[in-house]
Scaffold this active site. Structure first.
Site, PDB file in Angstrom:
ATOM      1  N   CYS A 109     -33.827  -5.627 -20.894  1.00  0.00           N
ATOM      2  CA  CYS A 109     -34.301  -4.274 -20.561  1.00  0.00           C
ATOM      3  C   CYS A 109     -34.196  -3.953 -19.080  1.00  0.00           C
ATOM      4  CB  CYS A 109     -35.746  -4.106 -21.033  1.00  0.00           C
ATOM      5  SG  CYS A 109     -36.842  -5.466 -20.586  1.00  0.00           S
TER       6      CYS A 109
ATOM      7  N   HIS B  70     -40.365   0.533 -17.421  1.00  0.00           N
ATOM      8  CA  HIS B  70     -40.272  -0.317 -16.233  1.00  0.00           C
ATOM      9  C   HIS B  70     -39.915   0.511 -15.001  1.00  0.00           C
ATOM     10  CE1 HIS B  70     -40.386  -3.585 -18.968  1.00  0.00           C
ATOM     11  NE2 HIS B  70     -39.133  -3.938 -18.994  1.00  0.00           N
TER      12      HIS B  70
END
Lengths: 358, 358
Positions: free
Chosen positions: A130, A254
């Site tokens: 990710c 994130h």
């Protein structure tokens, strides 16, 4: 749905799995039938796909009979066990685990960056980590427009990257903290590691295991996946990369603080902004005068990667700082996986192949 | 307490002010009497100092009559208004605001780094910004041991850096989020700015105002304060510095991911670890095999700066990554201020001076 593909989702009940279902529902892939596979623990659960009830089946080799496309997100050991079986049975697999990412022959793909690598696939395509994916979406247009010689990244990674149970742990800890109770940790920093620490109202500079070279495995992935995606070789030296990965008490999306050296001392912020504005999958959110910059709360639930706070390093011509945010469960996982599957379908690459490995 | 100093705390009721009282209570400074000063709003409140009740007085120029030492943390405008008045009346002031930090003649001091600058004081000594202080405690021993040419820092800054009301806002937002309610923001990212965004379960890449050069004022401070503290000149070029400052949903203690180039390609992790282990004010917490690294929950309430995750940049000999955590209200504010005052007392530098400014 008589025409189209039989699509299996392996790990259908997890944080990424539920989003794989959702992203597949919204995709351009013609789906003839969907199979939802999971461990025996989850078998029998009934989930929805496009308003149809689908019963979760236990993942076994035979469950992949007749499957055209597999979207896998049930953990590395599960992928290692079942994906070669699925390939043997004629399926093409997009794997959102770390199981095959570093196998040289297996494409590691962010469609905005290296879609053409899909043509080399031998049944399995790996979806990157990710934190790597969103960095690639942000930096590839800059690399194309002005160049890229060095990356120094510090991550601010959301709890959901460790799965749904980890996200639940964050919420439980947060409530306990607000109630003045002791926080209790079973999962963070990393499930199965020796020690566990609370994440709520805290920072944990460990994601995945810490290795003998002093880097965490997450940091190692960011370094070597970047090289493989951008340069085709996990050990390429044309772009230097180093990373510090930190888990923060944020549920989803994130953040990344990235310093880059473009290698072009004449490069300007305007050039970088234009490159991002023109790039597929990237959204420029960079208006300091109006306090516009990427934030997790805004990115969550969307497929894009948001880039802002682009600034020149005032003492290193050609170097810049930027701030990048993306939904780690969508572009960082489920969407990138389904996006790869869409490209496979569009490029007519979904067909049985000779297995790459026995 | 017949011998000793009359110490005034300006801004005695804030998040830092209450810690100034506590740190002064625990300090080696002989205190003859303490005056707690604040705005008219807080005047009349009764606080404790070493088990004595002390009534908070309104800050006025006359309130500094007879005061030997002032510890100030009531905001830049308050310091600008009152500290020259205090100096006129014979006091020496340690100022924990940004009011005087960039005045060339005013010492900007982290005692572990540049205590000798205290000898140049003309009545006011500035305490650096919280995020700068802990970086200085971590990097000065490395600079002394192996050298320091470049710093690239990304911060993970706690809510309390914006004051007690900001910290309360974080908790209220967090509870609302957990209750499924809309979060409401009045303070973050920066009190008085045009827009406000929630911090709970989010990340805000803005601390202080965003300036025309695209840097936030916090980032600007980290760059120029570092140069002034280490090199004596806010624009010195011997150490290149760039910074990205991000507010994270943590109550107390800042984290910093720091990349440095020591300029010595033979430098080793062991050298850096030894330098930190030997350094005053710094604590080495760096045992990856046992998951030992700095965390805010452990740093909070202590005076030290914790350093760990020291790793070589695998592609840039002489460059390293490290992770630094310290209590922003103690070493980042109240303790560094009281520590400066302790050194002033120890070095016999608390005496009336000719005012530096009218």
């Amino acid at each position: 749905m008589s025409e189209g593909f039989v699509v299996a989702i392996l790990g259908a009940t997890g944080a990424v799995g539920t989003r794989l279902i959702q992203q597949l529902e919204q995709s351009t892939i013609p789906v003839k039938a969907v199979k939802l596979l999971a461990s025996s623990r989850s078998a029998g659960k009934v989930l929805q796909f496009r308003e149809q009830a689908v019963t979760v089946e236990e993942a076994t080799p035979a469950a992949f009979d007749g499957v055209d496309l597999v979207l896998a997100s049930a953990g590395g050991s599960v992928s290692k066990k079942f994906l070669p079986e699925a390939v043997k049975r004629g399926a093409v697999c997009v794997d959102n685990t770390s199981a095959f990412r570093m196998v040289p022959e297996i494409p590691l793909v962010v469609p905005e960056v290296n879609e053409s690598a899909l043509y080399q696939h031998q049944g399995i395509i790996a979806n990157p980590n990710c934190s790597t994916i969103q960095m690639m979406v942000a930096l590839e247009p800059i690399r194309q427009a002005v160049g890229l010689k060095q990356i120094i990244v510090s991550t601010y990674q959301a709890a959901s990257g460790a799965g749904q149970s980890a996200l639940n742990e964050l919420y439980t800890e947060a409530q306990d903290f607000l109630d003045g109770k002791q926080m209790h940790a079973d999962i963070f920093p990393t499930k199965g590691d020796q020690k566990h620490y609370p994440l709520a109202f805290n920072l944990l500079p460990q994601i995945d295991v810490l290795e003998d070279n002093l880097y965490s495995h997450e940091e190692w992935k960011m370094i070597h996946e970047t090289k493989k995606i951008m340069l085709g070789d996990m050990d390429a030296s044309d772009i230097k990369v180093t990373a510090t990965c930190v888990r923060v008490p944020v549920p989803i999306s994130h953040g990344e603080s990235i310093w880059i050296d473009t290698g072009d001392p004449t490069a300007t912020v305007d050039q970088l902004r234009q490159a991002i504005a023109d790039a597929p999958g990237a959204v420029l959110q960079d208006d300091p005068a109006h306090q516009v910059y990427p934030q997790p709360v805004n990115a969550t639930g969307t497929r894009d990667t948001y880039v802002g706070r682009i600034r020149p390093d005032l003492e290193n011509p050609g170097a810049f700082n930027l701030w990048v945010v993306s939904d780690n469960l969508l572009k960082g996982a489920a969407w990138n996986t389904v996006q790869i599957a869409e490209r496979l379908v569009a490029d007519d690459l979904v067909h049985p192949v000779v297995p790459a490995t026995k």
